[in-house]
Design a protein around this motif. Sequence first.
Motif, PDB file in Angstrom:
ATOM      1  N   GLN A  25       0.844  -1.200   0.000  1.00  0.00           N
ATOM      2  CA  GLN A  25       0.000   0.000   0.000  1.00  0.00           C
ATOM      3  C   GLN A  25       0.877   1.247   0.000  1.00  0.00           C
ATOM      4  N   GLY A  26       0.289   2.369  -0.411  1.00  0.00           N
ATOM      5  CA  GLY A  26       0.967   3.659  -0.309  1.00  0.00           C
ATOM      6  C   GLY A  26       2.115   3.834  -1.293  1.00  0.00           C
ATOM      7  N   ASN A  27       2.777   4.978  -1.172  1.00  0.00           N
ATOM      8  CA  ASN A  27       3.924   5.265  -2.029  1.00  0.00           C
ATOM      9  C   ASN A  27       5.228   4.944  -1.300  1.00  0.00           C
ATOM     10  N   ASP A  28       6.361   5.273  -1.909  1.00  0.00           N
ATOM     11  CA  ASP A  28       7.645   4.922  -1.304  1.00  0.00           C
ATOM     12  C   ASP A  28       7.860   5.623   0.035  1.00  0.00           C
ATOM     13  N   ARG A  29       7.427   6.874   0.135  1.00  0.00           N
ATOM     14  CA  ARG A  29       7.600   7.587   1.399  1.00  0.00           C
ATOM     15  C   ARG A  29       6.731   7.003   2.509  1.00  0.00           C
ATOM     16  N   ALA A  30       5.573   6.479   2.137  1.00  0.00           N
ATOM     17  CA  ALA A  30       4.701   5.852   3.134  1.00  0.00           C
ATOM     18  C   ALA A  30       5.359   4.629   3.759  1.00  0.00           C
ATOM     19  N   GLN A  31       6.226   3.963   3.013  1.00  0.00           N
ATOM     20  CA  GLN A  31       6.934   2.798   3.565  1.00  0.00           C
ATOM     21  C   GLN A  31       7.950   3.254   4.617  1.00  0.00           C
ATOM     22  N   TYR A  59      13.566   9.920  -3.075  1.00  0.00           N
ATOM     23  CA  TYR A  59      12.588  10.219  -2.038  1.00  0.00           C
ATOM     24  C   TYR A  59      13.253  10.651  -0.736  1.00  0.00           C
ATOM     25  N   MET A  60      14.460  10.172  -0.478  1.00  0.00           N
ATOM     26  CA  MET A  60      15.176  10.623   0.706  1.00  0.00           C
ATOM     27  C   MET A  60      15.443  12.119   0.630  1.00  0.00           C
ATOM     28  N   GLY A  61      15.846  12.602  -0.538  1.00  0.00           N
ATOM     29  CA  GLY A  61      16.056  14.036  -0.709  1.00  0.00           C
ATOM     30  C   GLY A  61      14.790  14.828  -0.470  1.00  0.00           C
ATOM     31  N   GLN A  62      13.665  14.308  -0.941  1.00  0.00           N
ATOM     32  CA  GLN A  62      12.398  14.995  -0.734  1.00  0.00           C
ATOM     33  C   GLN A  62      12.000  14.994   0.743  1.00  0.00           C
ATOM     34  N   MET A  63      12.228  13.871   1.424  1.00  0.00           N
ATOM     35  CA  MET A  63      11.808  13.777   2.823  1.00  0.00           C
ATOM     36  C   MET A  63      12.640  14.660   3.748  1.00  0.00           C
ATOM     37  N   VAL A  64      13.947  14.713   3.534  1.00  0.00           N
ATOM     38  CA  VAL A  64      14.783  15.501   4.448  1.00  0.00           C
ATOM     39  C   VAL A  64      14.533  16.992   4.275  1.00  0.00           C
ATOM     40  N   ASN A  65      13.892  17.379   3.189  1.00  0.00           N
ATOM     41  CA  ASN A  65      13.566  18.784   2.976  1.00  0.00           C
ATOM     42  C   ASN A  65      12.099  19.094   3.245  1.00  0.00           C
ATOM     43  N   ASP A  66      11.406  18.153   3.875  1.00  0.00           N
ATOM     44  CA  ASP A  66      10.007  18.342   4.234  1.00  0.00           C
ATOM     45  C   ASP A  66       9.915  18.295   5.758  1.00  0.00           C
ATOM     46  N   PRO A  67       9.527  19.404   6.406  1.00  0.00           N
ATOM     47  CA  PRO A  67       9.467  19.427   7.877  1.00  0.00           C
ATOM     48  C   PRO A  67       8.611  18.324   8.478  1.00  0.00           C
ATOM     49  N   GLU A  68       7.581  17.876   7.762  1.00  0.00           N
ATOM     50  CA  GLU A  68       6.699  16.835   8.277  1.00  0.00           C
ATOM     51  C   GLU A  68       7.288  15.435   8.105  1.00  0.00           C
ATOM     52  N   GLN A  69       8.297  15.296   7.238  1.00  0.00           N
ATOM     53  CA  GLN A  69       8.793  13.970   6.910  1.00  0.00           C
ATOM     54  C   GLN A  69      10.256  13.745   7.290  1.00  0.00           C
ATOM     55  N   ILE A  70      10.935  14.786   7.724  1.00  0.00           N
ATOM     56  CA  ILE A  70      12.354  14.631   8.025  1.00  0.00           C
ATOM     57  C   ILE A  70      12.589  13.619   9.140  1.00  0.00           C
ATOM     58  N   GLU A  71      11.655  13.509  10.077  1.00  0.00           N
ATOM     59  CA  GLU A  71      11.812  12.525  11.149  1.00  0.00           C
ATOM     60  C   GLU A  71      11.760  11.103  10.601  1.00  0.00           C
ATOM     61  N   TRP A  72      10.910  10.887   9.608  1.00  0.00           N
ATOM     62  CA  TRP A  72      10.880   9.566   8.968  1.00  0.00           C
ATOM     63  C   TRP A  72      12.242   9.268   8.346  1.00  0.00           C
ATOM     64  N   HIS A 120      20.470  18.014  -9.319  1.00  0.00           N
ATOM     65  CA  HIS A 120      20.332  18.738  -8.048  1.00  0.00           C
ATOM     66  C   HIS A 120      18.864  19.038  -7.751  1.00  0.00           C
ATOM     67  N   ALA A 121      18.121  19.424  -8.778  1.00  0.00           N
ATOM     68  CA  ALA A 121      16.712  19.783  -8.581  1.00  0.00           C
ATOM     69  C   ALA A 121      15.863  18.582  -8.195  1.00  0.00           C
ATOM     70  N   ASN A 122      16.290  17.371  -8.616  1.00  0.00           N
ATOM     71  CA  ASN A 122      15.457  16.181  -8.430  1.00  0.00           C
ATOM     72  C   ASN A 122      16.070  15.129  -7.513  1.00  0.00           C
ATOM     73  N   TYR A 123      17.240  15.412  -6.937  1.00  0.00           N
ATOM     74  CA  TYR A 123      17.939  14.459  -6.066  1.00  0.00           C
ATOM     75  C   TYR A 123      18.177  13.127  -6.779  1.00  0.00           C
ATOM     76  N   GLU A 124      18.540  13.214  -8.062  1.00  0.00           N
ATOM     77  CA  GLU A 124      18.836  12.027  -8.849  1.00  0.00           C
ATOM     78  C   GLU A 124      20.314  12.012  -9.227  1.00  0.00           C
ATOM     79  N   TYR A 125      20.712  10.984  -9.945  1.00  0.00           N
ATOM     80  CA  TYR A 125      22.111  10.838 -10.343  1.00  0.00           C
ATOM     81  C   TYR A 125      22.274  11.252 -11.798  1.00  0.00           C
ATOM     82  N   PRO A 126      23.215  12.164 -12.092  1.00  0.00           N
ATOM     83  CA  PRO A 126      23.441  12.539 -13.482  1.00  0.00           C
ATOM     84  C   PRO A 126      24.044  11.385 -14.265  1.00  0.00           C
ATOM     85  N   ILE A 127      23.796  11.363 -15.554  1.00  0.00           N
ATOM     86  CA  ILE A 127      24.271  10.281 -16.409  1.00  0.00           C
ATOM     87  C   ILE A 127      25.598  10.620 -17.088  1.00  0.00           C
TER      88      ILE A 127
END
Length: 336
Positions: A195-201, A219-232, A285-292
């Motif tokens: 169930q849920g998305n990757d952050r929900a796990q 998703y780790m990059g997105q979570m650490v920059n979200d005050p509600e999700q950084i604890e996760w 940098h904008a998407n917290y992904e790896y350049p090719i």
Amino acid sequence: MFLRATTAPLSLLALIAAPALAQEVNVYSYRQPELLAPLTEAFTEATGIKVNVAFLEKGMVERLQAEGSRSPADLMFTVDVARLAALVEAGVTQPVSSEVLEQHVPAQYHDPDGNWWGLTTRARIVYASKDRVDPAEVTTYEDLADPKWKGRICTRSGTHDYTIGLVSAMIAHHGEEYTKTWLEGVKDNLARKPQGNDRAQVKAIWAGECDISLGNTYYMGQMVNDPEQIEWANSVNVLFPTFEDAGTHVNISGVAMSKAAPNRENALKMMEFLVSPEAQEVYAHANYEYPIAPGSEADDLVKGWGDFTADETNLMEIASHRSQALKLVEQVDFDG
């Protein structure tokens, strides 16, 4: 409606009716405009070519097919090789040959016929509880079926593109029979129904519902920059499993040129710009992904997660197994 990345909104109807404009390029995108803005703005500044972005939540293939030769789209941006392969299968792309693209995009990250080209990668990794999992325990994707993980794994739906991609890669490495047994083992180890998305796990790990989960790195990059999700995010380690005798499973964001492309020359310029090391670093940098592109570096946050060796299996080969992967997920009733 197209959104002009540098000026005011522009009517789609007007675009269709008007002749091709020499100094613009039109983009259909499954990626949200704010994720593309750093790139489109840099491209316009470097070339003077305006970029008009139409963000689509779904239905890109159907829209391009309906528009046919009258489509205003020059380029299509999307994530996941399955969506790129779907564009090719629908006959709405055209092959692009370019020494610049060949130089900057490794062979496993582009269509052998040039119908799509990768821009960034994301690894399919394991998020593991810092409190309950020794990082040394997490080794391979195959190991996720080991009974030691019984009642300890959370994941999203087995029919989601990200899961199907991993299952397809397992088929590419081991064949269908092995993969079916592996899927049954992973299902037996689930702590709860998918169930849920990757952050929900990750939230579930933080809450003590499970100990490990599968997820994409960004998703780790997105979570650490979200005050509600950084604890996760702070409750887990980012770990890079591999296939036995191979590397870590990766997928991509990519670009394809429309078969109709009214501004083909400008579109090619943009594609070549996107794979330059400078643009690659802006996008990653904008998407917290790896350049090719060789010589480009990931964001410092992303580099802090550690190094890994990517699986070298061509993504089109992996995509070719997706129908088999979906069949296996349904046969084992993975989401049941």
